[in-house]
Design a protein around this motif. Sequence first.
Motif, mmCIF file in Angstrom:
data_model
loop_
_atom_site.group_PDB
_atom_site.id
_atom_site.type_symbol
_atom_site.label_atom_id
_atom_site.label_comp_id
_atom_site.label_asym_id
_atom_site.label_seq_id
_atom_site.Cartn_x
_atom_site.Cartn_y
_atom_site.Cartn_z
ATOM 1 N N ARG A 85 0.696 1.145 -7.014
ATOM 2 C CA ARG A 85 0.657 -0.071 -7.837
ATOM 3 C C ARG A 85 1.405 0.030 -9.163
ATOM 4 O O ARG A 85 2.222 -0.845 -9.474
ATOM 5 N N PRO A 86 1.213 1.053 -9.980
ATOM 6 C CA PRO A 86 1.904 1.088 -11.277
ATOM 7 C C PRO A 86 3.437 1.122 -11.153
ATOM 8 O O PRO A 86 4.129 0.752 -12.079
ATOM 9 N N HIS A 87 3.928 1.536 -10.016
ATOM 10 C CA HIS A 87 5.374 1.648 -9.828
ATOM 11 C C HIS A 87 6.008 0.363 -9.311
ATOM 12 O O HIS A 87 7.227 0.202 -9.405
ATOM 13 N N MET B 34 -5.180 -11.466 -1.280
ATOM 14 C CA MET B 34 -4.963 -11.324 0.139
ATOM 15 C C MET B 34 -4.337 -9.963 0.421
ATOM 16 O O MET B 34 -3.456 -9.521 -0.300
ATOM 17 N N GLN B 35 -4.802 -9.310 1.425
ATOM 18 C CA GLN B 35 -4.265 -8.008 1.809
ATOM 19 C C GLN B 35 -3.303 -8.153 2.972
ATOM 20 O O GLN B 35 -3.429 -9.057 3.787
ATOM 21 N N LYS B 36 -2.331 -7.234 3.006
ATOM 22 C CA LYS B 36 -1.371 -7.159 4.106
ATOM 23 C C LYS B 36 -1.494 -5.787 4.734
ATOM 24 O O LYS B 36 -1.767 -4.800 4.050
ATOM 25 N N ILE C 279 -8.248 5.833 2.412
ATOM 26 C CA ILE C 279 -6.821 6.138 2.256
ATOM 27 C C ILE C 279 -6.046 4.939 1.721
ATOM 28 O O ILE C 279 -5.214 5.085 0.822
ATOM 29 N N SER C 280 -6.298 3.753 2.227
ATOM 30 C CA SER C 280 -5.565 2.563 1.779
ATOM 31 C C SER C 280 -5.729 2.346 0.281
ATOM 32 O O SER C 280 -4.758 2.104 -0.440
ATOM 33 N N LYS C 281 -6.959 2.433 -0.191
ATOM 34 C CA LYS C 281 -7.213 2.235 -1.623
ATOM 35 C C LYS C 281 -6.529 3.328 -2.444
ATOM 36 O O LYS C 281 -5.934 3.061 -3.480
ATOM 37 N N PHE C 282 -6.588 4.564 -1.968
ATOM 38 C CA PHE C 282 -5.958 5.687 -2.654
ATOM 39 C C PHE C 282 -4.450 5.463 -2.784
ATOM 40 O O PHE C 282 -3.886 5.583 -3.870
#
Length: 76
Positions: A35-37, A1-3, A26-29
Amino acid sequence: MQKKLTIAIAEDVYEGLHKVIGPRKISKFVEELVRPHVVKPLMEGEYARMAKDTKREAEALEWTEATFRDIAHESR
């Protein structure tokens, strides 16, 4: 689910994102950068999965050992 998330950034950064990344990407970028952080358990699971790959681990060890040998022979 996306927010949905609203953030404030400098105008030049905003324009750069649109030019370089594209307005619909842009959102995916941003998610891939962040994410890794913030999603540590997924990273730990990936590291565990990689460690089970014995061929890959052997190649990594061989590369590491060769690198250390190269460094040992460098002049200072």
